[in-house]
Design a protein around this motif. Sequence first.
Motif, PDB file in Angstrom:
ATOM      1  N   VAL A 180      37.533  46.126  12.192  1.00  0.00           N
ATOM      2  CA  VAL A 180      37.382  45.736  13.587  1.00  0.00           C
ATOM      3  C   VAL A 180      35.974  46.105  14.015  1.00  0.00           C
ATOM      4  O   VAL A 180      35.451  47.160  13.647  1.00  0.00           O
ATOM      5  CB  VAL A 180      38.436  46.429  14.483  1.00  0.00           C
ATOM      6  N   GLU A 181      35.336  45.201  14.776  1.00  0.00           N
ATOM      7  CA  GLU A 181      33.994  45.444  15.289  1.00  0.00           C
ATOM      8  C   GLU A 181      33.964  45.103  16.767  1.00  0.00           C
ATOM      9  O   GLU A 181      34.546  44.104  17.200  1.00  0.00           O
ATOM     10  CB  GLU A 181      32.959  44.599  14.546  1.00  0.00           C
ATOM     11  N   ARG A 182      33.268  45.931  17.545  1.00  0.00           N
ATOM     12  CA  ARG A 182      33.040  45.657  18.964  1.00  0.00           C
ATOM     13  C   ARG A 182      31.533  45.620  19.210  1.00  0.00           C
ATOM     14  O   ARG A 182      30.828  46.578  18.923  1.00  0.00           O
ATOM     15  CB  ARG A 182      33.688  46.738  19.824  1.00  0.00           C
ATOM     16  N   ARG A 183      31.061  44.492  19.735  1.00  0.00           N
ATOM     17  CA  ARG A 183      29.646  44.338  20.086  1.00  0.00           C
ATOM     18  C   ARG A 183      29.555  44.175  21.600  1.00  0.00           C
ATOM     19  O   ARG A 183      30.151  43.252  22.161  1.00  0.00           O
ATOM     20  CB  ARG A 183      29.043  43.129  19.367  1.00  0.00           C
ATOM     21  N   SER A 184      28.801  45.065  22.251  1.00  0.00           N
ATOM     22  CA  SER A 184      28.764  45.078  23.710  1.00  0.00           C
ATOM     23  C   SER A 184      27.328  45.005  24.210  1.00  0.00           C
ATOM     24  O   SER A 184      26.414  45.608  23.637  1.00  0.00           O
ATOM     25  CB  SER A 184      29.408  46.364  24.244  1.00  0.00           C
ATOM     26  N   ALA A 185      27.143  44.247  25.300  1.00  0.00           N
ATOM     27  CA  ALA A 185      25.821  44.113  25.918  1.00  0.00           C
ATOM     28  C   ALA A 185      25.421  45.424  26.579  1.00  0.00           C
ATOM     29  O   ALA A 185      26.251  46.154  27.122  1.00  0.00           O
ATOM     30  CB  ALA A 185      25.843  42.985  26.939  1.00  0.00           C
ATOM     31  N   TRP A 205      29.925  48.961  17.181  1.00  0.00           N
ATOM     32  CA  TRP A 205      30.568  49.879  16.254  1.00  0.00           C
ATOM     33  C   TRP A 205      31.543  49.091  15.393  1.00  0.00           C
ATOM     34  O   TRP A 205      31.999  48.013  15.787  1.00  0.00           O
ATOM     35  CB  TRP A 205      31.297  51.020  16.994  1.00  0.00           C
ATOM     36  N   ARG A 206      31.816  49.613  14.208  1.00  0.00           N
ATOM     37  CA  ARG A 206      32.708  48.923  13.269  1.00  0.00           C
ATOM     38  C   ARG A 206      33.502  49.951  12.471  1.00  0.00           C
ATOM     39  O   ARG A 206      32.948  50.958  12.023  1.00  0.00           O
ATOM     40  CB  ARG A 206      31.895  48.040  12.317  1.00  0.00           C
ATOM     41  N   LEU A 207      34.778  49.690  12.284  1.00  0.00           N
ATOM     42  CA  LEU A 207      35.644  50.505  11.440  1.00  0.00           C
ATOM     43  C   LEU A 207      36.235  49.617  10.362  1.00  0.00           C
ATOM     44  O   LEU A 207      36.715  48.514  10.654  1.00  0.00           O
ATOM     45  CB  LEU A 207      36.770  51.143  12.264  1.00  0.00           C
ATOM     46  N   ALA A 208      36.220  50.081   9.108  1.00  0.00           N
ATOM     47  CA  ALA A 208      36.755  49.307   7.996  1.00  0.00           C
ATOM     48  C   ALA A 208      37.582  50.221   7.095  1.00  0.00           C
ATOM     49  O   ALA A 208      37.217  51.378   6.861  1.00  0.00           O
ATOM     50  CB  ALA A 208      35.631  48.667   7.186  1.00  0.00           C
ATOM     51  N   LEU A 209      38.679  49.683   6.581  1.00  0.00           N
ATOM     52  CA  LEU A 209      39.568  50.443   5.709  1.00  0.00           C
ATOM     53  C   LEU A 209      40.108  49.516   4.637  1.00  0.00           C
ATOM     54  O   LEU A 209      40.555  48.403   4.937  1.00  0.00           O
ATOM     55  CB  LEU A 209      40.732  51.036   6.515  1.00  0.00           C
ATOM     56  N   GLY A 210      40.049  49.948   3.387  1.00  0.00           N
ATOM     57  CA  GLY A 210      40.599  49.108   2.333  1.00  0.00           C
ATOM     58  C   GLY A 210      40.244  49.599   0.953  1.00  0.00           C
ATOM     59  O   GLY A 210      39.599  50.632   0.760  1.00  0.00           O
ATOM     60  N   ARG A 211      40.670  48.838  -0.033  1.00  0.00           N
ATOM     61  CA  ARG A 211      40.381  49.146  -1.431  1.00  0.00           C
ATOM     62  C   ARG A 211      38.995  48.672  -1.843  1.00  0.00           C
ATOM     63  O   ARG A 211      38.547  48.961  -2.944  1.00  0.00           O
ATOM     64  CB  ARG A 211      41.441  48.507  -2.339  1.00  0.00           C
ATOM     65  N   ILE A 212      38.323  47.901  -0.987  1.00  0.00           N
ATOM     66  CA  ILE A 212      36.932  47.529  -1.243  1.00  0.00           C
ATOM     67  C   ILE A 212      36.024  48.662  -0.802  1.00  0.00           C
ATOM     68  O   ILE A 212      35.214  49.164  -1.557  1.00  0.00           O
ATOM     69  CB  ILE A 212      36.565  46.224  -0.511  1.00  0.00           C
ATOM     70  N   MET A 213      36.155  49.069   0.449  1.00  0.00           N
ATOM     71  CA  MET A 213      35.430  50.221   0.971  1.00  0.00           C
ATOM     72  C   MET A 213      36.070  50.670   2.269  1.00  0.00           C
ATOM     73  O   MET A 213      36.804  49.917   2.916  1.00  0.00           O
ATOM     74  CB  MET A 213      33.940  49.918   1.160  1.00  0.00           C
ATOM     75  N   SER A 214      35.793  51.915   2.646  1.00  0.00           N
ATOM     76  CA  SER A 214      36.238  52.467   3.918  1.00  0.00           C
ATOM     77  C   SER A 214      35.043  53.160   4.556  1.00  0.00           C
ATOM     78  O   SER A 214      34.382  53.982   3.913  1.00  0.00           O
ATOM     79  CB  SER A 214      37.384  53.464   3.713  1.00  0.00           C
ATOM     80  N   TYR A 215      34.748  52.819   5.821  1.00  0.00           N
ATOM     81  CA  TYR A 215      33.569  53.377   6.470  1.00  0.00           C
ATOM     82  C   TYR A 215      33.665  53.220   7.981  1.00  0.00           C
ATOM     83  O   TYR A 215      34.503  52.465   8.502  1.00  0.00           O
ATOM     84  CB  TYR A 215      32.294  52.709   5.954  1.00  0.00           C
TER      85      TYR A 215
END
Length: 345
Positions: A180-185, A205-215
């Motif tokens: 999920v990513e949120r881009r705000s003015a 900001w961005r949150l990522a979770l998975g077997r590819i990468m988590s960051y």
Amino acid sequence: MRVIGSLLALSAFLVMLPCSGQETPATAGFLVWENDSRFNTDRYYTNGIQFVSRSTEDDRSALTRRWLGTACRLFGCGDARFLFSQHSLGQLMYTPGDITVAAPQPLDRPWAGLLYVERQWLLLAPDGASITTLTAQAGVTGRLSLAEPAQKLFHRILDRPRPQGWDHQVGNTLAVLVSVERRSAWPGLSGDLVGDVQLRTAGHWRLALGRIMSYAAGGVSVTIGKNLPPVAPAPPGIVNRLGPLDTICLRRWVQCTLVLGAEARGVAYNLFLEGRPWKDDPGVKPRRWVGELSAGLRLDFPGTRGREHGPWFAQLRAIRRSAEFRAPLPVPRHTVASLTLGTDF
């Protein structure tokens, strides 16, 4: 582990979700190609290609709406309206610094590839000041990714050195990712520059979770151009306008937008550096904090509009990334060029 497993299963499930039927969707199609050869290197993240179809029609099925509604209750986008959805097919390649070595290189970045499909949903806040992007990606690594034959074919056609070390790549696995990513003015850092030329600053900001990468990642971007939306840079493929040309370029037949960006990322896991968990894969010790700078120029060509399509556009970017892993010898920063070409239909 059960929570992580549920999220990974959700990623694969969302990619496969059906859409309700729409006979005449409004779409944009474009191709994204990233490669480091423009900067005289052939290493690390060395090539990426993505084919994208984007639809402005809200063709989400009831099941998709329920899943997205659950996600938006968690991330504060419950009142946002649908902007568009995106379907992508892509391939990524990663190699060590010297691709002519056939033997294992345990102190350098492992060979790795990914062949994937991806679905994204972009949602615009009621005040137009933020965009939320929900992404589900599923793919395969190892020989199933076809990165080895693709790179060898590309090098044969262009008469480049033959890659020799693909026998030591990260192995086959189903690799999934949700983000999920949120881009705000940032209105306080936005405004008019000279005449009709505008400055737009946005944070994300961005949150990522998975077997590819988590960051987790955060950053800022600055956009300079004309007729800019509140949240800039706008995603490729949605700013082809029907109105008169108004450009900061010196030529009237092309419209230009300049984008500068910076991002910091805290990485918990990266399959392409560490290999598969509990498998005998090549791997290196990753750096948990990575930063990157980017500069891009978007070019719109209004005179190319046709009866069946909108004007064509091109987007050029250079991405400079800090060292991503540790080794006895210094690991250099890496620069990749990105080219996006497309139009709407």
